[in-house]
Design an enzyme around this catalytic site. Structure first.
Site, PDB file in Angstrom:
ATOM      1  N   LYS A 110      -8.172  27.987  25.918  1.00  0.00           N
ATOM      2  CA  LYS A 110      -7.143  26.988  25.582  1.00  0.00           C
ATOM      3  C   LYS A 110      -6.320  27.399  24.363  1.00  0.00           C
ATOM      4  O   LYS A 110      -5.141  27.085  24.255  1.00  0.00           O
ATOM      5  CB  LYS A 110      -7.789  25.616  25.343  1.00  0.00           C
ATOM      6  CG  LYS A 110      -8.472  25.029  26.580  1.00  0.00           C
ATOM      7  CD  LYS A 110      -7.491  24.495  27.590  1.00  0.00           C
ATOM      8  CE  LYS A 110      -8.192  23.826  28.772  1.00  0.00           C
ATOM      9  NZ  LYS A 110      -7.263  23.417  29.837  1.00  0.00           N
ATOM     10  N   GLU A 131      -3.697  15.731  25.347  1.00  0.00           N
ATOM     11  CA  GLU A 131      -4.761  15.112  26.138  1.00  0.00           C
ATOM     12  C   GLU A 131      -5.885  16.125  26.204  1.00  0.00           C
ATOM     13  O   GLU A 131      -5.645  17.335  26.119  1.00  0.00           O
ATOM     14  CB  GLU A 131      -4.261  14.788  27.552  1.00  0.00           C
ATOM     15  CG  GLU A 131      -4.269  15.961  28.547  1.00  0.00           C
ATOM     16  CD  GLU A 131      -3.350  17.129  28.177  1.00  0.00           C
ATOM     17  OE1 GLU A 131      -2.342  16.885  27.485  1.00  0.00           O
ATOM     18  OE2 GLU A 131      -3.645  18.278  28.576  1.00  0.00           O
ATOM     19  N   SER A 179     -13.980  31.217  31.245  1.00  0.00           N
ATOM     20  CA  SER A 179     -12.948  30.527  30.458  1.00  0.00           C
ATOM     21  C   SER A 179     -13.457  29.919  29.160  1.00  0.00           C
ATOM     22  O   SER A 179     -12.680  29.676  28.248  1.00  0.00           O
ATOM     23  CB  SER A 179     -12.285  29.450  31.317  1.00  0.00           C
ATOM     24  OG  SER A 179     -13.261  28.565  31.837  1.00  0.00           O
TER      25      SER A 179
HETATM   26  C1  LIG Z   1     -13.740  26.092  29.291  1.00  0.00           C
HETATM   27  C2  LIG Z   1     -12.767  25.422  30.193  1.00  0.00           C
HETATM   28  N1  LIG Z   1     -12.452  26.017  31.361  1.00  0.00           N
HETATM   29  C3  LIG Z   1     -11.584  25.440  32.233  1.00  0.00           C
HETATM   30  C4  LIG Z   1     -10.995  24.219  31.954  1.00  0.00           C
HETATM   31  C5  LIG Z   1     -10.083  23.623  32.980  1.00  0.00           C
HETATM   32  O1  LIG Z   1      -8.733  23.699  32.627  1.00  0.00           O
HETATM   33  P1  LIG Z   1      -7.753  24.687  33.331  1.00  0.00           P
HETATM   34  O2  LIG Z   1      -7.920  24.500  34.797  1.00  0.00           O
HETATM   35  O3  LIG Z   1      -6.409  24.287  32.848  1.00  0.00           O
HETATM   36  O4  LIG Z   1      -8.105  26.073  32.914  1.00  0.00           O
HETATM   37  C6  LIG Z   1     -11.287  23.560  30.752  1.00  0.00           C
HETATM   38  C7  LIG Z   1     -10.672  22.268  30.436  1.00  0.00           C
HETATM   39  O5  LIG Z   1     -11.005  21.583  29.542  1.00  0.00           O
HETATM   40  C8  LIG Z   1     -12.187  24.184  29.847  1.00  0.00           C
HETATM   41  O6  LIG Z   1     -12.518  23.606  28.684  1.00  0.00           O
END
Ligand SMILES: Cc1ncc(COP(=O)(O)O)c(C=O)c1O
Length: 413
Positions: free
Chosen positions: A92, A114, A385
């Site tokens: 993020k 948000e 992620s």
């Molecule tokens: C670690 C992590 N991965 C994925 C996501 C999902 O978001 P996005 O689909 O925008 O990557 C989030 C959302 O809070 C997250 O914290």
């Protein structure tokens, strides 16, 4: 591939996307688009962002070959793009730093955001501290409870956290309230959206700030293995980490792109957040996309064990990638994600966010499937992620981990 030049001038990916907003926000979206286009053409902006990504965030993030974990993937080799190692613990921050620089360029002094899992809220509160901006984060009340650690982090960083108690008290409701705030505060406030969702130009801007993930990963895999991966996998909530790792691979049509949505308790149970797999085209949060909705077009409740995937919509570019067939999307249940969370932790010493565990679970299935289809030693790149510290309480409950007794493993299930 046409994907590279989309969205079109009106913010559409074919029939998806657009700008369905009250008139009061139209000028702010225009200003944001102009600021982004100007910044993109300004070498000083790129230099400042690159320095922040390197010296503050710790980029480039490494690619780790998950050797012991891969033994469970039917002959495939699983590579992890380690966005969990970024400052604040997820992908993020990449987007937040870019938008914080845009906020300063537009002369605004306040940001709102948000958040679901709290990772986007923490990243925004972090950038606000760094840039001296006022910061308010909207978070569903249910999410404040399941991600309490991140609420504390945001407050310690100086942000105001509003627990939203309308609707399902999750990400959708947090986004509704953030939009309402923005309508009233747009003169001095930038709404720092955390995914490739919302009205144009957000899906485009967030994709471009997350593109760094695939630019790095493509070069890293080529340098180490002398070839591109057979498949790239990511979890999909709003879709920003997925588009980040897909973006530079979209023109490489020999590389399969796979998004894993939250299948919750199973798509047949109705308790899930598998928007592309089970949704219909509709309008939500200023964009036309796939939405979970009832026969009257009212948005339905979503469910996922992971707060960050618990969203009944999805970024419009994913809707388009799904429609064109360039990317495939599949649901992963809560229980499959938690099994993968545990397996990765125990085989690699890497505890993923539960969101990311959906991609990890998906990669396991994909590895077995590609091998069955005759692909020799498939190479699968997974976007890890985020890290799982925020999810330890959920894991304690799910696995009945003994945190008081004297058992040496602490595991019961
Ligand atoms: C670690 C992590 N991965 C994925 C996501 C999902 O978001 P996005 O689909 O925008 O990557 C989030 C959302 O809070 C997250 O914290």
């Amino acid at each position: 591939m046409p994907a590279v030049s989309l969205p079109d001038a009106t913010g559409h990916f074919d029939r998806f996307g657009g700008k369905f907003v009250p008139e009061a926000l139209y000028a702010a979206l225009q200003q944001l688009e102009e600021a982004f286009v100007a910044a993109n053409a300004d070498p000083a902006f790129k230099t400042e962002l690159d320095e922040l990504l390197a010296d503050y965030t710790g980029r480039p993030s490494p690619v780790t070959e998950a050797r012991r974990f891969s033994e469970h993937a039917g002959g495939a080799t699983i590579l992890l793009k380690r966005e969990d190692l970024n400052h604040t613990g997820s992908h993020k921050i990449n987007n937040v730093l870019g938008q914080a620089l845009l906020t300063r360029r537009m002369g605004k002094t306040r940001v709102i955001a948000e958040t679901g899992a709290g990772q986007h809220g923490v990243a925004t509160a972090t950038a606000a501290a760094l840039f001296g901006l006022e910061c308010r984060v909207y978070m569903g009340k249910v999410d404040t409870e399941r991600q309490a650690l991140n609420v504390a982090r945001m407050r310690l960083l100086g942000a105001e956290v509003i627990a939203v108690d309308s609707g399902t008290q999750t990400l959708k409701d947090a986004m509704n309230d953030a939009m309402r705030d923005w309508v009233a505060s747009v003169d001095n406030t930038h709404y720092l959206i955390g995914s490739v969702a919302g009205p144009h130009p957000f899906p485009m801007i967030v994709r471009e700030f997350q593109r760094v993930i695939s630019t790095e990963a493509r070069a890293q895999v080529l340098a180490r293995y002398g070839r591109l991966p057979d498949a790239v996998a990511a979890c999909v909530g709003g879709g920003s980490n997925a588009l980040g790792i897909f973006a530079d691979f979209i023109p490489d049509t020999e590389v399969g792109l796979y998004g894993f949505e939250a299948g919750g308790e199973g798509v047949d149970t109705g308790r899930h957040a598998a928007t592309i797999s089970a949704g219909e085209v509709g309008v939500l949060h200023g964009m036309r996309t796939f939405v979970l909705q009832n026969a009257d077009g009212q948005t339905s409740e979503s469910h996922s064990i992971s707060a960050g995937l618990d969203y009944p919509g999805v970024g419009p570019e994913h809707a388009w990638l799904a429609k064109t067939g360039r990317a495939s999307y599949e649901p992963i249940t809560d229980s499959e994600a938690m099994d993968a969370f545990r397996l990765l932790t125990e085989t690699e010493g890497i505890m993923p966010a539960i969101e990311s565990a959906h991609a990890v679970a998906g990669a396991l299935k994909l590895g077995r499937r590609l091998t069955e289809q005759g692909v020799e030693k498939p190479l699968i790149l997974v976007n890890l992620s985020g890290r799982g510290d925020k999810d330890v309480d959920t894991a304690i409950e799910w696995f009945h981990v003994d945190t008081h007794g004297d058992s040496s493993t602490g595991a019961a299930q």
